[in-house]
Design a protein around this motif. Structure first.
Motif, PDB file in Angstrom:
ATOM      1  N   LEU A 121       0.806  -1.241   0.107  1.00 54.96           N
ATOM      2  CA  LEU A 121       0.001  -0.045  -0.123  1.00 54.96           C
ATOM      3  C   LEU A 121       0.781   1.221   0.011  1.00 54.96           C
ATOM      4  CD1 LEU A 121      -2.820  -0.927   2.332  1.00 54.96           C
ATOM      5  CD2 LEU A 121      -3.136  -0.341   0.012  1.00 54.96           C
ATOM      6  N   SER A 122       2.155   1.206   0.313  1.00 53.83           N
ATOM      7  CA  SER A 122       3.023   2.286   0.465  1.00 53.83           C
ATOM      8  C   SER A 122       3.270   2.845  -0.702  1.00 53.83           C
ATOM      9  CB  SER A 122       4.407   2.191   1.450  1.00 53.83           C
ATOM     10  OG  SER A 122       5.017   1.248   0.612  1.00 53.83           O
ATOM     11  N   GLY A 123       3.006   2.355  -2.027  1.00 56.74           N
ATOM     12  CA  GLY A 123       2.998   3.118  -3.314  1.00 56.74           C
ATOM     13  C   GLY A 123       2.336   4.270  -3.401  1.00 56.74           C
ATOM     14  N   VAL A 124       1.405   4.497  -2.522  1.00 56.29           N
ATOM     15  CA  VAL A 124       0.530   5.664  -2.764  1.00 56.29           C
ATOM     16  C   VAL A 124       1.404   7.093  -2.416  1.00 56.29           C
ATOM     17  CG1 VAL A 124      -1.622   4.549  -1.919  1.00 56.29           C
ATOM     18  CG2 VAL A 124      -0.411   5.699  -0.087  1.00 56.29           C
ATOM     19  N   ARG A 125       2.285   6.662  -1.822  1.00 53.79           N
ATOM     20  CA  ARG A 125       3.241   7.906  -1.439  1.00 53.79           C
ATOM     21  C   ARG A 125       3.518   8.841  -2.879  1.00 53.79           C
ATOM     22  NH1 ARG A 125       7.415   4.847   1.247  1.00 53.79           N
ATOM     23  NH2 ARG A 125       8.131   4.462  -0.924  1.00 53.79           N
ATOM     24  N   ALA A 126       3.561   8.134  -4.190  1.00 54.38           N
ATOM     25  CA  ALA A 126       3.633   8.642  -5.452  1.00 54.38           C
ATOM     26  C   ALA A 126       2.500   9.256  -5.953  1.00 54.38           C
ATOM     27  CB  ALA A 126       4.022   7.764  -6.419  1.00 54.38           C
ATOM     28  N   PHE A 127       1.533   9.323  -5.110  1.00 54.34           N
ATOM     29  CA  PHE A 127       0.170   9.799  -5.327  1.00 54.34           C
ATOM     30  C   PHE A 127      -0.601  10.491  -4.453  1.00 54.34           C
ATOM     31  CE2 PHE A 127       1.041   5.715  -7.775  1.00 54.34           C
ATOM     32  CZ  PHE A 127       1.230   6.312  -9.059  1.00 54.34           C
ATOM     33  N   PRO A 128      -0.240  11.768  -4.132  1.00 52.42           N
ATOM     34  CA  PRO A 128      -0.687  12.411  -2.654  1.00 52.42           C
ATOM     35  C   PRO A 128      -2.202  12.192  -2.697  1.00 52.42           C
ATOM     36  CG  PRO A 128       0.809  13.735  -3.802  1.00 52.42           C
ATOM     37  CD  PRO A 128       0.780  12.508  -4.675  1.00 52.42           C
ATOM     38  N   LEU A 129      -2.977  12.148  -3.436  1.00 52.08           N
ATOM     39  CA  LEU A 129      -4.481  12.160  -3.102  1.00 52.08           C
ATOM     40  C   LEU A 129      -4.733  11.098  -2.760  1.00 52.08           C
ATOM     41  CD1 LEU A 129      -5.929  14.066  -6.215  1.00 52.08           C
ATOM     42  CD2 LEU A 129      -6.000  14.875  -3.781  1.00 52.08           C
ATOM     43  N   ARG A 130      -4.024   9.877  -3.141  1.00 55.88           N
ATOM     44  CA  ARG A 130      -4.327   8.487  -2.689  1.00 55.88           C
ATOM     45  C   ARG A 130      -3.832   8.007  -1.088  1.00 55.88           C
ATOM     46  NH1 ARG A 130      -8.065   7.329  -4.911  1.00 55.88           N
ATOM     47  NH2 ARG A 130      -8.441   7.236  -7.230  1.00 55.88           N
ATOM     48  N   VAL A 131      -2.739   8.937  -0.727  1.00 60.96           N
ATOM     49  CA  VAL A 131      -2.523   8.790   0.679  1.00 60.96           C
ATOM     50  C   VAL A 131      -3.430   8.682   1.663  1.00 60.96           C
ATOM     51  CG1 VAL A 131      -1.058   9.802   2.274  1.00 60.96           C
ATOM     52  CG2 VAL A 131       0.003   9.411   0.190  1.00 60.96           C
ATOM     53  N   LYS A 132      -4.456   9.620   1.278  1.00 55.49           N
ATOM     54  CA  LYS A 132      -5.784   9.817   2.322  1.00 55.49           C
ATOM     55  C   LYS A 132      -6.671   8.532   2.244  1.00 55.49           C
ATOM     56  CE  LYS A 132      -4.650  14.267   2.782  1.00 55.49           C
ATOM     57  NZ  LYS A 132      -3.741  14.466   3.919  1.00 55.49           N
ATOM     58  N   CYS A 133      -6.494   8.079   1.089  1.00 59.00           N
ATOM     59  CA  CYS A 133      -7.407   7.026   0.795  1.00 59.00           C
ATOM     60  C   CYS A 133      -6.623   5.508   1.689  1.00 59.00           C
ATOM     61  CB  CYS A 133      -7.607   6.442  -0.584  1.00 59.00           C
ATOM     62  SG  CYS A 133      -8.150   7.877  -1.602  1.00 59.00           S
ATOM     63  N   ALA A 134      -5.427   5.523   1.606  1.00 58.26           N
ATOM     64  CA  ALA A 134      -4.841   4.351   2.159  1.00 58.26           C
ATOM     65  C   ALA A 134      -4.760   4.476   3.773  1.00 58.26           C
ATOM     66  CB  ALA A 134      -3.457   4.239   1.726  1.00 58.26           C
ATOM     67  N   THR A 135      -4.608   5.915   4.237  1.00 57.04           N
ATOM     68  CA  THR A 135      -4.687   5.945   5.824  1.00 57.04           C
ATOM     69  C   THR A 135      -5.678   6.182   6.425  1.00 57.04           C
ATOM     70  OG1 THR A 135      -4.242   8.236   5.448  1.00 57.04           O
ATOM     71  CG2 THR A 135      -2.211   6.767   5.597  1.00 57.04           C
ATOM     72  N   LEU A 136      -6.901   6.496   5.725  1.00 54.32           N
ATOM     73  CA  LEU A 136      -8.280   6.673   6.263  1.00 54.32           C
ATOM     74  C   LEU A 136      -8.743   5.633   7.403  1.00 54.32           C
ATOM     75  CD1 LEU A 136     -10.721   8.219   6.563  1.00 54.32           C
ATOM     76  CD2 LEU A 136     -11.765   6.864   4.712  1.00 54.32           C
ATOM     77  N   ALA A 137      -8.532   4.524   7.110  1.00 53.02           N
ATOM     78  CA  ALA A 137      -9.085   3.390   8.108  1.00 53.02           C
ATOM     79  C   ALA A 137      -8.054   3.434   9.410  1.00 53.02           C
ATOM     80  CB  ALA A 137      -9.133   2.049   7.349  1.00 53.02           C
ATOM     81  N   TRP A 138      -6.822   3.552   9.071  1.00 56.37           N
ATOM     82  CA  TRP A 138      -5.944   3.728  10.032  1.00 56.37           C
ATOM     83  C   TRP A 138      -6.230   4.888  11.119  1.00 56.37           C
ATOM     84  CZ3 TRP A 138      -2.496  -0.387  11.331  1.00 56.37           C
ATOM     85  CH2 TRP A 138      -2.171  -1.186  10.469  1.00 56.37           C
ATOM     86  N   HIS A 139      -6.479   6.125  10.579  1.00 57.52           N
ATOM     87  CA  HIS A 139      -6.585   7.129  11.097  1.00 57.52           C
ATOM     88  C   HIS A 139      -7.968   6.943  12.299  1.00 57.52           C
ATOM     89  CE1 HIS A 139      -3.832  10.353  10.352  1.00 57.52           C
ATOM     90  NE2 HIS A 139      -3.853   9.847   8.995  1.00 57.52           N
ATOM     91  N   THR A 140      -8.996   6.363  11.548  1.00 50.44           N
ATOM     92  CA  THR A 140     -10.247   6.031  12.029  1.00 50.44           C
ATOM     93  C   THR A 140     -10.183   5.224  13.418  1.00 50.44           C
ATOM     94  OG1 THR A 140     -11.153   6.295   9.923  1.00 50.44           O
ATOM     95  CG2 THR A 140     -12.702   5.596  11.637  1.00 50.44           C
ATOM     96  N   MET A 141      -9.253   4.066  12.882  1.00 46.83           N
ATOM     97  CA  MET A 141      -9.137   3.106  14.368  1.00 46.83           C
ATOM     98  C   MET A 141      -8.306   3.906  15.276  1.00 46.83           C
ATOM     99  SD  MET A 141      -6.103   1.346  15.622  1.00 46.83           S
ATOM    100  CE  MET A 141      -5.000   1.471  14.398  1.00 46.83           C
ATOM    101  N   ASN A 142      -7.191   4.509  14.941  1.00 43.15           N
ATOM    102  CA  ASN A 142      -6.728   5.307  16.089  1.00 43.15           C
ATOM    103  C   ASN A 142      -7.821   6.405  16.816  1.00 43.15           C
ATOM    104  OD1 ASN A 142      -4.035   6.040  17.048  1.00 43.15           O
ATOM    105  ND2 ASN A 142      -4.297   7.903  16.404  1.00 43.15           N
TER     106      ASN A 142
END
Ligand code: ZN
Length: 154
Positions: A121-142
């Motif tokens: 999933l860390s390939g999202v680094r290359a696509f800044p808009l996708r970073v929010k998609c990848a980290t959303l569930a983790w932010h929500t868990m936290n």
């Protein structure tokens, strides 16, 4: 060159097609809703905490393939972990998705396998808009762990 197609690897497509831990537990210790306005992803994370451990983790919601796959993988990984390890993995994953890993510290030994699993999933680094998609569930868990019932990634 990193290509957008490389982001959608089989493991991500598989988690998106058949998300793990999708649904709502009968009872949960804490829960939080997350929203990513940039993409429209919505997720609700439910956690059952017993003796300082995440005894169960589930999620509901709809979003793009990346956000769904990430939520699915997140629930798989935090289940059975101590709350402290779940938080540490969140911090590590967020770093993987946003920072260059050159010269970064090694992740905690105990989490090395999980970090490797999340690397897809860390390939999202290359696509800044996708970073929010990848980290959303983790932010929500936290957020759920910290008693916030709502979180928005901006
Ligand atoms: Zn998204």
């Amino acid at each position: 060159m990193f290509d957008l197609r490389d982001l959608y690897q089989e493991v991500i497509l598989d988690h998106n097609r058949s998300p793990r831990n999708f649904g709502r537990p009968e009872e949960s210790s804490c829960q939080a809703r997350g929203y990513n306005p940039l993409c429209g992803d919505r997720v609700t994370v439910y956690l059952v905490i017993e003796d300082g451990k995440v005894a169960d983790a589930k999620f509901e919601g709809r979003g793009c393939a990346i956000s769904t796959a990430s939520a699915s993988m997140m629930t798989e990984l935090v289940k059975g972990k101590t709350v402290a390890d779940a938080e540490a993995l969140f911090a590590e994953f967020r770093r993987m998705c946003t920072e260059d890993e050159d010269g970064a510290e090694e992740p905690p030994e105990a989490l090395a396998d999980d970090v490797e699993y999340l690397r897809v999933l860390s390939g999202v680094r290359a696509f800044p808009l996708r970073v929010k998609c990848a980290t959303l569930a983790w932010h929500t868990m936290n957020a759920a762990l910290h008693g916030d019932d709502e979180t928005t990634t901006e």
